[in-house]
Design an enzyme around this catalytic site. Structure first.
Site, PDB file in Angstrom:
ATOM      1  N   ASP A  25       0.839  -1.187   0.000  1.00 44.26           N
ATOM      2  CA  ASP A  25       0.000   0.000   0.000  1.00 44.26           C
ATOM      3  C   ASP A  25       0.879   1.243   0.000  1.00 44.26           C
ATOM      4  OD1 ASP A  25      -2.342   1.844   0.811  1.00 44.26           O
ATOM      5  OD2 ASP A  25      -3.305  -0.111   0.779  1.00 44.26           O
TER       6      ASP A  25
ATOM      7  N   ASP B 227      10.211   8.399 -12.531  1.00 43.19           N
ATOM      8  CA  ASP B 227      10.135   8.753 -13.936  1.00 43.19           C
ATOM      9  C   ASP B 227      10.048  10.270 -14.022  1.00 43.19           C
ATOM     10  OD1 ASP B 227       9.942   8.497 -16.662  1.00 43.19           O
ATOM     11  OD2 ASP B 227       8.276   7.090 -16.632  1.00 43.19           O
TER      12      ASP B 227
ATOM     13  N   HIS C 144      -3.385   6.070   3.531  1.00 38.38           N
ATOM     14  CA  HIS C 144      -4.207   4.903   3.190  1.00 38.38           C
ATOM     15  C   HIS C 144      -3.635   3.602   3.742  1.00 38.38           C
ATOM     16  CE1 HIS C 144      -6.056   1.929   0.366  1.00 38.38           C
ATOM     17  NE2 HIS C 144      -7.081   2.758   0.388  1.00 38.38           N
TER      18      HIS C 144
ATOM     19  N   ALA D 162      -8.488  -7.582  -8.745  1.00 39.56           N
ATOM     20  CA  ALA D 162      -9.439  -8.506  -8.113  1.00 39.56           C
ATOM     21  C   ALA D 162     -10.091  -9.428  -9.128  1.00 39.56           C
ATOM     22  CB  ALA D 162     -10.515  -7.713  -7.360  1.00 39.56           C
TER      23      ALA D 162
ATOM     24  N   THR E 292      -7.181 -14.652  -6.936  1.00 36.82           N
ATOM     25  CA  THR E 292      -7.218 -13.739  -5.794  1.00 36.82           C
ATOM     26  C   THR E 292      -8.521 -13.938  -5.031  1.00 36.82           C
ATOM     27  OG1 THR E 292      -8.318 -11.935  -6.996  1.00 36.82           O
ATOM     28  CG2 THR E 292      -5.905 -12.018  -7.096  1.00 36.82           C
TER      29      THR E 292
ATOM     30  N   SER F 200     -11.552  -0.862  -0.105  1.00 39.80           N
ATOM     31  CA  SER F 200     -10.209  -0.837   0.500  1.00 39.80           C
ATOM     32  C   SER F 200     -10.248  -1.215   1.970  1.00 39.80           C
ATOM     33  CB  SER F 200      -9.600   0.566   0.387  1.00 39.80           C
ATOM     34  OG  SER F 200      -9.011   0.792  -0.857  1.00 39.80           O
TER      35      SER F 200
END
Length: 651
Positions: free
Chosen positions: A182, A206, A243, A362, A367, A414
């Site tokens: 995460d 980048d 998060h 997902a 998964t 989440s």
């Protein structure tokens, strides 16, 4: 730069064909092809002897004839040949031995090699369409596609799933570990006292993309590598990296589902300071290449410590069917299968589009795709749902830790996924010798059935799984009931960020209040701010024309609020391969200009596509028709007549 927001899957969290592991029977055990284990940086020594890991018997690899080489043009992803500027791309190779020589050749041909893993058969380069096409001629190259980036997918939930009683019985996940891929973690937060056992950072760098690794490099391992309180995580007084701390707190924090489990914290996000990409001054996204390196890192840790689950609370484009054979899915699924063979489940947020399907990753069949329910045992209106989901878990108004030793309330799939990751740690600690697939089946079979639209999906019930109790009575659901067709707006306007459960404000810090936990008492501060709504699809029955959407995009001239329109643009950008990769439509002004174009076959198709995606985001539209039309737009061989026909198909 072409970035695509997915999962912070910007999942993600994404080309060799593989056989779906759970195509017909999700519980079927398969034996992955044995592969050499890469050497990865070792984490800290485990604090206790791990229980024996379940290692399925591996078959000896068979010698197969090499597949005939594809023509160079077939190796390039659709749309790459149409891109005018430099593109960040993953170059898939025939084997790891080709990484260095192909990277050297690419550098000679003026391509910028930005990532060169030593243990995986790919490199990441930055180059023009012409340079990438030349690289595709190399027989050592099997495929070239964009390195997409994905965003995070954002009452007592513990009591609802029976975790409170499970903890009273002494089942806390002690001896097991949960890996959270995460935005890092608040390392000194009191809810994680002494239980962060490993850390790593894989953060792409980048032009315009900044690493979030504390050492300023693209890779870092060891204690401190996943620190979410660095200066790079700060933007105008807001922590962009909150998060991961919130997710980790749900899975295995004090007061979480598995409060005795260890935590492997892995930062997989990068920071972008580009309003054209983010729709705001700054955002964080996770590149597919970073996710693949992180999955390999966790797989390497299984030799030294027991890991029950990897949690990915991120996601990208939605789909109604398995994505195993898509370009991203075919590259990502072997990583999931390798972890599963090592006894580690990959738990993924299903997505917040309110769609009958699941977001990438997902949608990968091996998964565990997790949707969200609320505290009244109803499917959350924003949650994806349907036959592709494995479980529902609490995901509405979930309070958990955030950086600066605080806590706040968020909603989203989440938040649902780490409930399942923590539950697997509890079950694995209770039965360390049991195969992980058996524990997954136990969670499915013991959950409370939600029945809806001819589908039955269990809601997590940890108490029933631990005790072997019978499932609770089924609940008939009515998710996604249409709203008033005459009202194009919504009573609850969507939050501008479709990938999370609301903004990440600096938490309000009132006087500390004690929080009871199983063994110790800590003090945290909580936010007094009401949780924001999750950005999700609307419920309108009727679609709008491109002209009508242009009126909506023109400030103060339409009926929809700007916050709703910005939400819909971000949903379109997350789900589409044309926006923003070929055509920018990240702001109201940019979208207005796309919708007003009247000349040129490609521009007219862009207008029709954007109107179609906006209608889909508003609750009306055919996802399959949009994806079919996008294939025409992305092909460099499409004639003007084909472009016009594709645009007409969306009216």
């Amino acid at each position: 730069m072409r970035l695509r927001r997915l999962i912070a899957s910007a999942v993600l969290l994404s080309v060799l064909p593989v056989t779906p592991a759970f195509a017909d029977d999700p519980s079927a055990q398969r034996t992955p092809t044995a592969q050499p284990s890469p050497e990865l940086p070792a984490g800290p020594e485990p604090t206790q002897d791990p229980p024996p890991a379940d290692q399925p018997t591996q078959e000896k690899p068979t010698q197969e004839k090499p597949a005939p080489e594809k023509p160079a043009e077939e190796k390039l992803e659709d749309g790459l040949s149409l891109d005018g500027g430099p593109v960040r791309a993953i170059v898939e190779l025939t084997g790891t031995a080709q990484t260095a020589p192909v990277a050297a050749e690419a550098t000679k041909d003026s391509l910028d090699v930005v990532l060169q893993p030593q243990t995986q058969p790919f490199v990441v380069v930055q180059g023009t369409a012409e340079e990438l096409a030349k690289l595709a001629d190399d027989p050592r190259v099997t495929a070239i596609r964009r390195d997409r980036a994905y965003p995070p997918t954002l009452v007592s939930s513990l009591q609802q799933i029976g975790a409170t009683e499970v903890h009273r019985q002494g089942h806390t996940g002690a001896g097991q570990t949960v890996a959270v891929l995460d935005t890092g973690i608040d390392r000194d937060h009191p809810v994680f006292q002494g239980r962060i056992v490993d850390e790593a950072c894989f953060s792409a760098v980048d032009a315009g993309v900044r690493t979030l690794c504390p050492n300023g490099q693209a890779t870092q391992t060891g204690l401190g590598a996943a620190d979410a309180e660095t200066a790079s995580c700060q933007a105008d007084g807001v922590n962009l990296c909150d998060h991961g701390t919130h997710v980790a707190g749900i899975a295995a924090g004090t007061g979480g589902v598995a409060p005795g489990a260890g935590i492997v914290a892995v930062q997989v996000f990068s920071r972008i300071d580009d309003e054209a990409t983010c729709g705001q001054p700054s955002c964080i996204l996770a590149y597919e290449s970073s996710l693949r390196l992180a999955m390999e890192y966790v797989a390497g840790l299984t030799a030294s410590r027991p890991i029950a689950a990897v949690n990915l609370s991120l996601g990208g484009w939605p789909t109604g069917t398995s994505c195993d054979t898509s370009e991203e899915g075919a590259a990502f699924k072997p990583k999931v299968d390798d972890l599963l063979a090592k006894g580690v489940a990959t738990v993924v947020a299903a997505g917040n589009e309110g769609y009958d399907g699941a977001s990438f990753p997902a949608c990968v069949s091996s998964t565990l795709a997790v949707g969200a329910n609320d505290d009244s045992d109803a499917i959350a209106d924003f949650s994806n749902r349907g036959a592709m989901l494995d479980l529902f878990a609490p995901g509405v108004d979930i309070e958990s830790a955030v950086p600066d030793d605080s806590s706040t309330t968020y909603s989203g799939t989440s938040m649902a996924a780490p409930h399942v990751a923590g539950a697997l740690a509890v079950l694995k600690a209770q039965a360390p010798q049991a195969p992980i697939t058996e524990l997954i089946d136990k969670l499915r079979s013991s959950g409370r059935p939600y029945t809806y639209q001819g589908v039955t999906t269990p809601r997590l019930d940890l108490l029933a799984a631990v005790t072997g109790g019978a499932p609770q009575a089924p609940i008939e659901q009515n998710p996604g009931a249409p709203g008033d067709p005459d009202d194009p707006g919504h009573e609850d306007e969507p939050d501008p960020d479709p990938s999370s459960s609301g903004p990440s404000p600096e938490p309000v810090r009132p006087d500390p209040t004690p929080v009871p936990i199983p063994t110790v008492t800590v003090t945290v501060t909580v936010t007094a701010k009401a949780p924001a709504a999750v950005c999700t699809r609307g419920t309108a029955k009727d679609g709008l024309s491109a002209k009508q959407w242009a009126v909506e995009m023109h400030r103060r001239s339409g009926s929809l609020a700007d916050s709703a329109l910005n939400c819909y643009l971000k949903l379109a950008g997350k789900s589409s391969r044309v926006f923003p990769e070929l055509t920018k439509a990240t702001s109201l002004g940019k979208a207005y200009r796309v919708l007003k174009v009247t000349e040129g076959a490609r521009a007219k198709l862009d207008r029709a596509l954007l109107a179609g995606w906006l209608n889909w985001a508003n609750g009306n539209g055919d996802l399959g028709a949009l994806q079919k039309a996008e294939k025409v737009r992305l092909s460099g061989k499409s004639t003007a007549a084909q472009l016009v026909k594709a645009a007409a198909s969306l009216r």
